[in-house]
Motif scaffolding. Structure first.
Motif, mmCIF file in Angstrom:
data_model
loop_
_atom_site.group_PDB
_atom_site.id
_atom_site.type_symbol
_atom_site.label_atom_id
_atom_site.label_comp_id
_atom_site.label_asym_id
_atom_site.label_seq_id
_atom_site.Cartn_x
_atom_site.Cartn_y
_atom_site.Cartn_z
ATOM 1 N N MET A 62 0.868 -1.112 -0.061
ATOM 2 C CA MET A 62 0.095 -0.051 0.130
ATOM 3 C C MET A 62 0.869 1.283 0.078
ATOM 4 N N MET A 63 1.865 1.175 0.877
ATOM 5 C CA MET A 63 2.690 2.516 1.027
ATOM 6 C C MET A 63 3.581 2.595 -0.280
ATOM 7 N N ASP A 64 4.027 1.574 -1.034
ATOM 8 C CA ASP A 64 4.918 1.515 -2.051
ATOM 9 C C ASP A 64 4.005 2.163 -3.184
ATOM 10 N N LYS A 123 4.191 5.838 -5.149
ATOM 11 C CA LYS A 123 4.295 5.904 -6.516
ATOM 12 C C LYS A 123 3.371 6.812 -7.224
ATOM 13 N N LEU A 124 1.956 6.618 -6.789
ATOM 14 C CA LEU A 124 0.934 7.422 -7.249
ATOM 15 C C LEU A 124 1.228 8.922 -6.978
ATOM 16 N N ILE A 177 2.778 14.302 -8.599
ATOM 17 C CA ILE A 177 3.599 15.699 -8.431
ATOM 18 C C ILE A 177 4.214 15.721 -9.805
ATOM 19 N N GLU A 178 4.811 14.759 -10.541
ATOM 20 C CA GLU A 178 5.437 15.046 -11.643
ATOM 21 C C GLU A 178 4.272 15.554 -12.717
ATOM 22 N N LYS A 179 3.148 15.058 -12.596
ATOM 23 C CA LYS A 179 2.258 15.523 -13.760
ATOM 24 C C LYS A 179 1.849 16.997 -13.521
ATOM 25 N N ARG A 180 1.822 17.381 -12.254
ATOM 26 C CA ARG A 180 1.303 18.825 -12.003
ATOM 27 C C ARG A 180 2.652 19.567 -12.307
#
Length: 475
Positions: A32-34, A38-39, A44-47
């Protein structure tokens, strides 16, 4: 682990249930944490990419007109309107910084050369690095395909880390509550199982003393109640089984003789099949791989495209590794030196290769005189050597092994000593019951030749395996 065997079933049930629950919770929590991390990284990268693309679309004219004030004003307004943005830089096509949002100097650790960044399929570049201001994920979007300049947006991961910490705390609290409920449930379950089992234990003790007239009380119709009923029926049948067992014992002895013959044929067929497969691997498959490598070499000499050469070289390296593995497999299946030079040379070569590969010090002490033994004894000694060294490397954690091969009056003796952890008592029988044919298989091989297989082991003091085979058993 003697204390574990003496532990009550009550504690074992509780321990197993809670341990499995904790293990499952850890695995689920890690996944779940991984996944969440990643999501969030992707978001963040998309924003950052969207923001950089927005600034790039509005800044092309200002870059051409050298209007650095407009660039400075635009990137500062954009940064102030977005919490996750740590900084924004605008550079020209050569990488020179035209405007940035830092109040002072640039932070240490910030990469300057854009060539260090790989460009993804969406046309922008990303890079995660550490600076004196913390971890930064930077997104770079070219302005007019890089002909005019670049917009670099550094995204902070502080909010992501805070969210992950919160979720981890919530998951930890939930796991503790579930474990508490599981402990309560397992306590009740243990009582339901242990109470009737105690009655069965008392009845079994009476049977052990020769009282076949004892009966257990049946109070439930569940699995334990049915077990008690079967137990009562078993007591009745024990009286009849004694006579039947004597008859079956005679049949078992006859079947054991047949089994010995079948095992002997099985080992013979197995060795023949290994020999056939080894020959096919060496003569056919290895030759085909060698031809393939030759064709690759010719093709390499004719290629002019560097990328294609690199790909073909990688493929050729894979083929070389496969060829080496095939040759190693062929030798392990049936070492040619065993047929050509005999058991001593074959064992010496195998020990040398094994010691070099495993980094384990192995000393071999062969007999002074030449050994003359039949092929089946040689194969048995060689397979026992292979299996023993494999077990030592996997389980014994030894640092040195001494192997002695000697000939006594009418017998050949193989002794293997290691300084590892040792083998626990009853290992051969346990291996047989669990269908693990390592130690048990070695013992079977030796006994089929009329020999004797023994081992002596003390915890933490290593193991000594001794094999004694009559040389004339098959002559």
């Amino acid at each position: 682990m003697k204390w574990l065997r003496q532990l009550s079933i009550y504690y074992k049930i509780n321990g197993i249930i809670i341990s499995m629950l904790l293990l499952l919770s850890i695995i689920i929590g890690f996944i779940m944490m991984d996944t969440t991390a990643k999501l969030l990284d992707q978001q963040i990268e998309k924003r950052g990419a969207e923001m950089a693309a927005y600034v790039a679309a509005l800044s092309s004219n200002d870059i051409l007109l050298d209007d650095n004030y407009a660039l400075f004003d635009r990137i500062n307004q954009t940064k102030n309107n977005t919490e996750d943005v740590r900084y924004i830089l605008i550079t020209d096509s050569a990488g020179r910084i035209l405007a940035h949002t830092f109040a002072g100097n640039l932070p240490k650790g910030l990469p300057i050369k854009l060539s260090l960044y790989p460009r993804n399929e969406d046309g922008y570049q990303t890079m995660k690095f550490s600076s004196n201001e913390g971890p930064i994920r930077e997104v770079i979007v070219p302005v007019e395909n890089g002909a005019i300049g670049y917009v670099r947006v550094g995204m902070s991961e502080k909010s992501t880390q805070q969210l992950l910490s919160l979720k981890l705390y919530e998951f930890f609290i939930t796991t503790l509550l579930v474990c508490l409920l599981a402990a309560m449930g397992s306590t009740y379950l243990a009582y339901l199982i242990i109470h009737p089992m105690r009655n069965l234990t008392k009845a079994a003790q009476q049977i052990q003393q020769g009282n076949f007239y004892v009966q257990t009380e049946i109070k439930t119709e569940d699995e334990v109640g049915r077990l008690a009923g079967v137990f009562n029926e078993m007591i009745e049948s024990l009286k009849e089984k004694d006579f039947e067992n004597n008859r079956l014992l005679k049949e078992l002895r006859a079947k054991e003789e047949i089994r010995t013959v079948l095992l002997n044929k099985l080992f013979t067929i197995q060795e023949d099949e290994r020999k056939r497969i080894s020959r096919e691997l060496h003569d056919e498959t290895s030759q085909s791989m060698a031809s393939l490598l030759a064709y690759m070499k010719v093709l390499l000499s004719k290629l002019t495209d560097e990328n294609q050469r690199v790909l073909l070289l990688d493929a050729r390296n894979v083929a070389i590794n496969v060829l080496g593995g095939l040759r190693k497999m062929a030798v392990e299946l049936r070492p040619p030196v065993l047929d050509d030079l005999g058991i001593v040379a074959a064992m010496d070569k195998y020990i040398t290769n094994f010691s070099n590969q495993q980094g384990l010090r192995v000393s071999f002490f062969p007999p002074d005189e030449k050994l003359i033994i039949n092929n089946q004894i040689a194969l048995t000694l060689y397979r026992i050597l292979q299996e023993s060294l494999t077990n030592i490397s996997k389980h014994a954690y030894a640092t040195s092994v001494n192997i002695t091969l000697e000939q006594d009056t009418g017998s050949i003796i193989l002794r293997i000593d290691d300084n590892g952890l040792g083998i626990r008592s009853g290992a051969i029988e346990a291996a047989r019951q669990k269908n693990r044919l390592g130690i048990y298989g070695m013992k079977e091989r030796v006994e089929l030749l009329g020999g004797n297989f023994t081992f002596h082991s003390l915890s933490g003091q290593g193991t000594t395996i001794t094999v004694i085979i009559p040389i004339t058993c098959l002559e």
